[in-house]
Scaffold this motif. Structure first.
Motif, short mmCIF file in Angstrom:
data_model
loop_
_atom_site.label_atom_id
_atom_site.label_comp_id
_atom_site.label_asym_id
_atom_site.label_seq_id
_atom_site.Cartn_x
_atom_site.Cartn_y
_atom_site.Cartn_z
N ASN A 1 1.08 3.96 -1.52
CA ASN A 1 0.55 5.33 -1.57
C ASN A 1 -0.57 5.60 -0.56
OD1 ASN A 1 2.26 6.10 -3.72
ND2 ASN A 1 0.95 4.91 -5.11
N GLY A 2 -0.72 4.70 0.42
CA GLY A 2 -1.79 4.88 1.41
C GLY A 2 -1.52 6.07 2.33
N ASN A 3 -2.55 6.48 3.07
CA ASN A 3 -2.37 7.57 4.05
C ASN A 3 -1.51 7.08 5.19
OD1 ASN A 3 -3.95 9.36 2.68
ND2 ASN A 3 -5.84 8.61 3.66
N GLU A 4 -0.61 7.92 5.64
CA GLU A 4 0.29 7.48 6.72
C GLU A 4 -0.40 7.48 8.07
OE1 GLU A 4 3.86 9.80 6.62
OE2 GLU A 4 4.74 8.49 5.11
N ARG A 5 -0.08 6.47 8.87
CA ARG A 5 -0.50 6.43 10.28
C ARG A 5 0.71 5.96 11.09
NH1 ARG A 5 -6.26 3.60 10.95
NH2 ARG A 5 -6.22 4.93 12.81
N ASN A 6 0.70 6.21 12.38
CA ASN A 6 1.85 5.82 13.20
C ASN A 6 1.68 4.40 13.74
OD1 ASN A 6 3.11 8.23 12.87
ND2 ASN A 6 2.26 9.15 14.72
N PRO B 1 5.61 6.65 11.21
CA PRO B 1 4.61 6.89 10.17
C PRO B 1 4.84 5.96 8.96
CG PRO B 1 6.02 8.84 10.53
CD PRO B 1 6.56 7.73 11.40
N SER C 1 2.54 4.07 5.52
CA SER C 1 1.25 4.12 4.84
C SER C 1 0.37 2.97 5.34
CB SER C 1 1.41 4.12 3.32
OG SER C 1 2.23 3.07 2.94
N GLU C 2 -0.92 3.24 5.42
CA GLU C 2 -1.84 2.40 6.20
C GLU C 2 -1.61 0.90 5.99
OE1 GLU C 2 -5.96 3.34 5.81
OE2 GLU C 2 -6.50 1.92 7.40
N ASN D 1 0.87 -1.20 0.00
CA ASN D 1 0.00 0.00 0.00
C ASN D 1 0.90 1.24 0.00
OD1 ASN D 1 -2.31 1.55 0.17
ND2 ASN D 1 -2.47 1.39 2.41
#
Ligand code: LLP
Length: 405
Positions: free
Chosen positions: A318-323, A342, A344-345, A316
């Protein structure tokens, strides 16, 4: 030069995870970079095989014309199987036993001795022999305190001020000191520390002290950027400066000596990836925990040196980053490859790539909790091969039971 995400995913699917992947083209590039940057014609690169002793890596470095820095009798045996000859191997173990000294001497490999007591014993046992001497450069540098090798608090090398004692011992036993050596630390990002170590060693390396020198060995320790925003040292500048310092020294010495370096990390760190699969996700009141199918015995640097290894979610990108805390499967709290990083999801089943895993990762591995080390894949000029397989659980247990069965 990086292996792209889709190819890494294919490899993970084909060979299974956890999996180490090494890029031989990157190893070749880094080897040639050093040759090009250090402007001294009589330059010899002794790859520090402790960083990664995979036979495919060793064979490639042999094919490129490299030599070897070794630290145990088994490393010498393996190095020779990979094609290296005694003349291209230096032995720099510390706290050597009498029997290993006898074996290494008999094998024709030059010993690099780092204590007065061992030098005396070596002289008595093998008078008239050639030997290399390891001095402590008296400079403290390196990426972490556990890998700073110089300075009086460490066990390495002979103190510079003991050069007079060294002379006496070598005269007593007619030893031919053909090489001098220092190694300051690993991951040195301070070029002044590099120059200082070189100056310190050269300050005692005059013809009057050591009339039989053939080479000077400045060890390893070249910095490799691990964090995305970490700068790479200006290697062409560093190499040019080292060449100039050495030239002046050789003029004074009266002979062009060989210059040796012993890089490990610089040659192999960036070539390696460890691929793991996320199989368990937790949300602990907002703290996201990604559980994987590997653990710290298979890549210990984050836990041992607080080392940063970049982690990419290949599934993934290009997914949105999360910690995330990226954890392993070992029954210890510190079993984390990254903490609140961080990324990507991540979904269960995603494949993560732990980067810069070519040096001191597999090589420092073990089977704690009885999980076999991952397989290793080696890629060079589009050829992909399984460079070492993963033991099955049955094979692992058989190795453990061995003769006692
Ligand atoms: N020469 C000698 C005498 C050494 O002791 C070492 C590393 C090298 C050369 C190669 O150093 P390099 O170029 O790889 O920095 N396990 C640690 C690194 C330990 C280095 C031990 N000696 C790590 O993962 O950072």
């Amino acid at each position: 030069m990086k292996i792209d995400s889709s190819q890494l995913i294919e490899l993970a699917q084909k060979f299974g995870t956890p999996l180490y992947v090494y890029n031989g083209d990157m190893i070749e590039k880094r080897y040639n970079d050093l040759l090009n940057h250090i402007t001294w014609p009589k330059l010899k690169i002794l790859y520090a095989m402790k960083a990664n002793y995979n036979p495919s890596v060793l064979k490639l470095i042999h094919q490129l014309g490299g030599s070897l820095d070794t630290v145990s009798p088994a490393e010498i045996i393996l190095g020779k199987k990979a094609g290296f000859t005694s003349g291209n191997i230096l032995y720099t173990a510390n706290n050597m036993t009498d029997s290993e000294v006898n074996d290494v001497h008999a094998s024709g490999v030059l010993l690099n001795i780092g204590s007065l007591s061992r030098l005396e014993k070596y002289g008595k046992r093998f008078p008239g022999s050639k030997v290399c001497l390891r001095f402590n450069p008296d400079v403290v540098a390196g990426a972490h305190k556990k890998i700073q090798t110089g300075g009086k608090l460490t066990k390495f090398g002979i103190l510079l001020e003991d050069v007079g004692v060294v002379k006496k011992i070598s005269e007593t036993y007619d030893l031919k000191i053909v090489g001098l050596h220092e190694h300051t630390g690993s991951g040195i990002d301070d070029t002044n520390a590099v120059y200082k170590s070189i100056h310190n060693l050269l300050s005692i390396a005059g013809h009057r002290n050591f009339p039989n020198l053939e080479f000077i060995d400045f060890g390893g320790g070249f910095q490799v950027p691990f964090e995305p925003d970490e700068e790479r040292i200006d290697y062409p500048k560093l190499g040019g400066e080292i060449g100039r310092i050495f030239k002046d020294y050789c003029v004074e010495y009266g002979k062009d000596l060989e210059m040796y370096f012993e890089p490990g990390k610089f040659i192999v760190a960036e070539s390696g990836y460890m691929l793991v699969t996320v199989n368990t996700l937790k949300d602990n009141r907002g703290r996201l925990i990604a559980g994987t199918d590997s653990g710290f015995p298979q890549l210990i640097r984050p836990m041992f040196y607080d080392a940063y290894h970049h982690i990419v979610n290949l599934s993934n990108v290009n997914g949105n980053e999360r910690n995330y805390d990226v954890c392993g499967n070992i029954c210890e709290t510190g079993d984390r490859f990254a903490e609140q990083r961080p990324i990507s999801e991540i979904r269960e089943g995603d494949i993560l790539s732990i980067e810069n895993a070519g040096a001191y990762c597999y090589a420092m591995g073990g089977v704690y909790n009885l999980r076999a080390m991952p397989a290793e894949v080696f890629i060079y000029k589009d050829d992909i091969k399984l460079a070492r397989k993963r033991l099955t659980n049955e094979e692992l247990v058989k190795n453990i039971i061995g003769e006692c069965e």
